[in-house]
Write an enzyme that holds these catalytic residues in place. Structure first.
Site, PDB file in Angstrom:
ATOM      1  N   CYS B 150      15.484 -15.998  35.558  1.00  0.00           N
ATOM      2  CA  CYS B 150      15.532 -15.565  34.166  1.00  0.00           C
ATOM      3  C   CYS B 150      15.281 -16.734  33.217  1.00  0.00           C
ATOM      4  O   CYS B 150      14.435 -16.644  32.321  1.00  0.00           O
ATOM      5  CB  CYS B 150      16.860 -14.877  33.879  1.00  0.00           C
ATOM      6  SG  CYS B 150      18.315 -15.784  34.428  1.00  0.00           S
ATOM      7  N   TYR B 151      15.995 -17.834  33.397  1.00  0.00           N
ATOM      8  CA  TYR B 151      15.768 -18.994  32.531  1.00  0.00           C
ATOM      9  C   TYR B 151      14.336 -19.517  32.662  1.00  0.00           C
ATOM     10  O   TYR B 151      13.689 -19.815  31.655  1.00  0.00           O
ATOM     11  CB  TYR B 151      16.746 -20.127  32.867  1.00  0.00           C
ATOM     12  CG  TYR B 151      18.164 -19.927  32.396  1.00  0.00           C
ATOM     13  CD1 TYR B 151      18.464 -19.891  31.030  1.00  0.00           C
ATOM     14  CD2 TYR B 151      19.219 -19.828  33.290  1.00  0.00           C
ATOM     15  CE1 TYR B 151      19.780 -19.746  30.593  1.00  0.00           C
ATOM     16  CE2 TYR B 151      20.533 -19.682  32.861  1.00  0.00           C
ATOM     17  CZ  TYR B 151      20.819 -19.647  31.515  1.00  0.00           C
ATOM     18  OH  TYR B 151      22.105 -19.519  31.089  1.00  0.00           O
TER      19      TYR B 151
END
Lengths: 346, 346, 346, 346
Positions: B150-151
């Site tokens: 996600c990051y």
């Protein structure tokens, strides 16, 4: 396919209407009308709609086209009066999401809404569109639908099956409801700032909420004549209504009969889900569902219900009403199961 | 049409996968596999899916059918190793949403993930599926896609167009990212209780986050060789990632050239929206979009980006990768414009 | 004991000042002045103060008494200019919580605050009251204290010990800070409604925040001359600032020397707590503390700090400045240990 | 001055007890006992207490010293039974913050708490310490105080003045209460994660909450014999209880008489504030106050009340009970007005 006008497209409800109209398979085109926002576009007002909806211009409420098929009105109370008589007079279908036509008697408007009704002749002919309860045949030849208020939707869907069947058994009914802050609209007031409302809660408009006569009117029609109270609160959340009705009965309740009564009303319902445990508000936010639970203990009935105030309590139910007005599947544009077409997700 | 297996269907990411698979027009059927949740059903696990998705049983990860076409794996780190080699060996398409195949070198797994990689031969052949950047032709003949973290998704989509074109001009890059608590998963830990996190924020895993080598690996491939830092934080919100990259340049930045570089990459992008102001997290939550803004002042570049960590940062991008794997419209099942079919709404 | 005037008592900062003044053992009396709120009382403005503070009337800013000892000014930027010269001219002690006297050069006010300074002669004689850093002897004979901004407090307390000792080693510094919505004040704007900000986050005033020159001015005085960026964000929380500074060094950092530098500055500090892990924002909200953590990896330094923006970043530091101005214990009225006097609670 | 033992000091209630004991002027020393946390210190458990409280060691509940004066017990239900008989037998003062001694009849423990009471002889001699109602003289010679539950405190303080005077006029009473998640304690359960509870709300333990018999027991003693229901909910907030009681009367209510009844009970109250509008939860969080509003319309009474569940509903009321036990000012250590000593801040 039809054309649609959204009058008052810049608030939270108007935004949802645009979103729903944008994907509805039977809507070929839609226009959006605003007052202060005329001249802007859908994308400048709602940047999150870039890539999702068309970017049409917001037109002025002073120049509403009369050649569209259906008009949704999402204006502050008292404002719809300016447009509805003309639209209906021109043979248009109108779905008013405000309160201007919900009550049956013009006197009530003076008491509760503090205005004199200027088109009270429409109060009798309008349909009160509690879409999950009103049978399809009632939509025939209807021109004006008063879309129910958010609190009345949550309250009536959870109470009506009981009231209709057991009005005589009731001692008292006390409804306590909590709403997210979006119910207060998009206009800025200090009291709705996150700084004020985070971690906060409070009752408001106690014994004075305009939705109270709207609820009572529907209950009375089903033979209800017991003491009723209705108390509204703010929840530290953006979206949703959670309504808890405490019903005291004259005698011990028969859970089976009560359950049967709810099943009879909702067994084929697309949007009302009867639950074995009290619903979570998060189960319904972002959807057109109303979740209901009935808990019985002795002669006490606790009925809880949850809705998204902007969807089931406003724009979603309005679309559902439009669907029923045209005899389409009432879930069109609101939900999709399996490999069909449209999803309403969180 | 294809059949799909979702391995690890009971967490937040698995839930989103079920929701997307349920409405995808090219998926004829899907199965869900769990370990502790085997024996339950989709509706018992996710009561909000009643009336929205099919209510299929959760099957055991010990008995994964080998006759499906595509497998999504949404398991804790280290768990995918147990299933991927066999699935790929059987000629299946696999999209792993965990980190087990994202890094190119097995040594890195010992350092960052604290396990010895047991199928490192797949690390080279896998495709790192940063779907909005990787060109369609790279998906040919791919069997294993490592779905980005996600990051990294939020960071790389916002940095890569710049790095690719201006790596030599960079003095330092410092990325500070905030994530909603859903990134920590559904397992219960006191530190993620609402009681602890409401009104709270904090940095965590400073200089130790597993997504750091994943980001650097992608940056290095584009010629980046400057000092880089990456610091992750928790936001008092359920969903979303907001990443802010502070880029210091050796000389004054040329905003026009920079803007052109981003436009060149994203002008036909379905899911990356370049913004003239810093995005709001709420613009992207509930969607597969990544919104990006670039602000230049002298030799400083502030690049902000926002995504939904569970959709663009996990399940949504996985569906997008599947779409590209089959050559379908990459937005299939993820978005609908105008009078088409599927909406991803808030 | 002294008498105090609070000019601008109706906002969030003014409210905290009233609360602190009400219990301060060296304050014999205090008056509160407002503009729109003149004529109201402390209890009508702040119903939660019933039973906690005295219920004095809010007096008009047009009739400020000149016989008090110390004046706190909590007004919007540009408003303090109207009162400070006269108060200082009358030999009064003034602590301005706004930005009107924080910068040293009048030219900066035109650039950053968009007004022409009308009492620039005070810019040089004022004390910039970063209370946990400025030594006690600097408070001698001071009449005007510019109370630091909230972001500068969080940023400077965490950066200055490093900058002062290692300015030459620095490649770049990038500070990313998140603030609760109370930083935007109590005036109503749609963008700060809970409906808008719940679950949301966003950068704002990128490269344009007025606190940037205030921070740089203090860093420059310590010999800093490297590239610096400062990016402010909104957090979906009412209170608090979380600042993360990414410092890239020319060479590998020596953690022991760095730690020593911080220890040297803060070992006897009442309100700065050095932490072994990144602080949680909740550790400091409701208090006058600033919690700081330094994480080193190679040549990268990640410094995190957390404060309550209304207390340490405004009213609490102002009281601390008053305490130092009079040579009292700097914690008076702000904290109590063991069986002493004042509690800092949630 | 006295010495105090806090048995169960690691939960949310224990934490508040430590905070209050730390500043209480009549407490010369306190010890903290835990089970799993024995061996840790107050500062390792509660990092925010560094610089605020003493950093004493958590001692084991297996070795409770018997030479202290007062013992606060903040343990899960059923655990206090292990310690109370021995402490009382040794002539100690005990304030139990759990439910083990709140009910008068041991049979009720089997029904509601699912355990067999092993020291039921104490049920009759204990004082049910609803501190704002129980007169000072009742505290004479008391050894065991059952500190009321959080919901009962909010409910009884708001209902008792009415019930005591008008029990005969009542048709039904329906209380609907919402609590912050801290009421569920610090142990980790998925359902209380911020990811689950942000923007959420739900009823729970409907018709089954253990606080129901506790409330009814107190109401019955005042002659109440009408139907009563009590429904508990979770609020998406960390702290606080908001209780709304809908009272239907047999005849039109006399607002003056009702107001007089409340005034008579609370006119000299230090911690109950009668309000002219429904209280906001934020007015009381962080304090030992209970705010109450009564709204009358015809024969309907809507009574709203708000408390901090951890302070007025637990630790604060416990301190107040201790103060009354020793005949000290009941606000000692809990509140300060004007230039006295202890502040209750947000």
């Amino acid at each position: 396919m039809i054309s649609v006008g959204i009058i008052g497209g810049s608030g939270y409800t108007g935004k949802k209407l645009i979103q729903f109209c944008n994907i509805h398979k039977e809507i070929s085109s839609y226009k959006v009308y605003g007052s202060k926002t005329a001249g802007e576009t859908v994308h400048s007002l709602f940047p999150d709609f870039v890539g999702i909806t068309k970017n049409i211009a917001i037109e002025s409420v002073d120049n509403i086209d009369l050649d569209l098929d259906v008009y949704f009105i999402a204006l502050p109370h008292g404002e719809a009066l300016k447009y509805v008589p003309k639209l209906v007079g021109n043979g248009k279908k109108v779905i008013d999401l405000g309160g201007d036509y919900r009550l049956d008697f013009e006197e009530l408007y003076i008491d509760w809404y503090k205005f004199t009704h200027t088109s009270s002749y429409l109060l009798k002919s309008k349909l009160y569109g509690l879409a999950d309860i009103v049978p399809q045949e009632k939509y025939n030849n209807v021109n004006l639908i008063a879309n129910p208020g958010c609190y009345p939707t949550a309250t009536l869907l959870s109470l009506l099956p009981f009231i209709t069947n057991f009005a005589e058994d009731i001692l008292t009914v006390s409804t306590v409801a909590y709403s997210g802050t979006s119910g207060a609209g998009k206009s800025a007031k200090s009291e709705y700032l996150l700084t004020e409302m985070a971690g906060n809660a409070r009752a408001y408009n106690v014994n004075k909420h305009r939705h109270q006569p709207e609820i009572l009117q529907a209950l009375y029609k089903q033979g209800f004549h017991s003491p009723f109270s209705f108390t509204t609160h703010l929840l530290p959340a953006a979206v949703g209504i959670y309504a808890t009705s405490s019903v005291h009965l004259k005698e011990k309740a028969d859970i089976n009969k009560i359950t049967d009564a709810y099943q009879a009303v909702y067994e084929n319902s697309k949007f009302v889900r009867l639950r074995e445990v009290p619903p979570q508000l998060s189960w319904v936010t972002g959807t057109n569902f109303c979740d209901i639970n009935i808990s019985v203990e002795g002669s006490t009935l606790i009925i809880t219900s949850a809705i998204d105030n902007l969807i089931k309590g406003a724009a979603g139910q309005a679309i559902q009403n439009m669907n029923k007005l045209y005899g389409w599947d009432e879930g069109l544009g609101l939900i999709t199961k399996e490999v069909e077409s449209v999803s309403v997700c969180q």
